[in-house]
Design an enzyme around this catalytic site. Structure first.
Site, short mmCIF file in Angstrom:
data_model
loop_
_atom_site.label_atom_id
_atom_site.label_comp_id
_atom_site.label_asym_id
_atom_site.label_seq_id
_atom_site.Cartn_x
_atom_site.Cartn_y
_atom_site.Cartn_z
N ASP A 119 0.84 -1.20 0.00
CA ASP A 119 0.00 0.00 0.00
C ASP A 119 0.88 1.25 0.00
OD1 ASP A 119 -2.18 -1.66 0.24
OD2 ASP A 119 -2.30 -1.44 2.43
N1 URA Z 1 -1.21 -5.90 3.95
C1 URA Z 1 -1.71 -4.65 4.00
O1 URA Z 1 -2.71 -4.39 4.63
N2 URA Z 1 -1.02 -3.69 3.35
C2 URA Z 1 0.12 -3.91 2.66
O2 URA Z 1 0.69 -2.99 2.09
C3 URA Z 1 0.61 -5.22 2.63
C4 URA Z 1 -0.07 -6.20 3.29
#
Ligand code: URA
Length: 281
Positions: A119
């Site tokens: 993310d």
């Molecule tokens: N899980 C999440 O919630 N975000 C990420 O970036 C990776 C795994």
């Protein structure tokens, strides 16, 4: 990872190799034909750049996709695999036009893709490669590559949560998650400065800490530091798994993918080639 036989291209951020080159030079350097023959192919309309018919004399950027007929031409003979310590704020997209995209951030001289998206607000280990097939192989859900995350949560993580995560949790998808491994590293109570935010009636309506998180009526917030290992790669999976046990992830960093651990000396925003041993793992 199945890439031990491949050597790593050594051109990362080599300025000599950055920038556009004439298409006929590009084709001859790829070993496809001579420059003169390339000009003939271009004039005959057999060459495309990013899907558009090429023109004589045009230049191409190293990351553009050049094809003769349907066959893609590549100047790369060796596969690139990099470990990147992704900082917050960078988006996992191949879209160069996106200002904060990982490809623009790395400004790598050839077309690259990422393995296992993170993310925008997640930091840590991201693999980068120019080999789409490798990315696909590594990403395939069937592979169930372990990924370990360090996270800070708002809300106290308790031993019962370990058990729930171990059994797999419902995160609103068709199926519950596969079992995850949760470890509690530290838990603490953060005292929150009473802000006495007043509503129109004059009553206190909120207390919050510096980050703006709501406090309980006593004016404190419980936080935990955890490690969570998961075997899938669903959208926002860590955040949603922790949410399923009533905790909010406020900081997230990936620290390993399969046998590969985020190198300690890899500063935020830096990238480095994987070693032969890492590739062979
Ligand atoms: N899980 C999440 O919630 N975000 C990420 O970036 C990776 C795994």
């Amino acid at each position: 990872m199945q890439c031990s036989s491949n050597k790593i291209e050594k051109q990362f951020l080599d300025t000599e190799n950055k920038g556009p080159v004439r298409l006929n030079k590009y084709l001859s350097e790829a070993g496809v034909c001579s420059r003169r023959e390339a000009d003939k192919l271009i004039a005959a309309g057999q060459v495309t750049v990013d899907g558009v018919r090429a023109e004589t004399g045009m230049k191409v950027e190293p990351w553009q996709v050049v094809r003769i007929g349907k066959k893609q031409v590549s100047r790369q003979e060796e596969m690139i695999v990099l470990a990147v310590n992704k900082p917050r704020g960078i988006v996992c997209t191949e879209e160069r036009r996106e200002r904060d995209s990982i490809v623009r951030f790395l400004n790598y001289p050839v077309r690259i893709t990422y393995v296992g998206r993170l993310d925008k607000d997640t930091e840590g280990l991201l693999l980068i490669t120019d080999d789409g097939q490798l990315a696909h192989q590594l990403l395939s859900p069937k592979k169930h590559v372990d990924k370990t995350y360090f996270a800070v949560t708002e809300g106290k993580v308790v031993p019962e949560d370990i058990e729930k995560i171990r059994l797999g949790v419902d995160i609103g998808d068709e199926k519950p998650t596969l079992p995850g491994k949760l470890e509690i590293l530290r838990t603490w109570e953060e005292n929150v400065e009473r802000k006495n935010v007043e509503g129109e009636s004059g009553a206190v309506i909120a207390n919050s800490n510096a980050a703006g998180h709501k406090a309980d009526p006593e004016g404190s917030i419980w936080c935990s530091e955890i490690l969570l290992t998961i075997h899938e790669g669903r959208f926002h999976q860590v955040k949603r798994m922790m949410e399923a046990v009533g905790k909010k992830v406020i900081y997230l960093k990936r620290i390993s993918m399969g046998p590969l651990i985020l190198p300690e000396n890899l500063a935020k925003g830096q990238a480095r080639e994987l070693t032969e041993e890492e590739l062979a793992a």
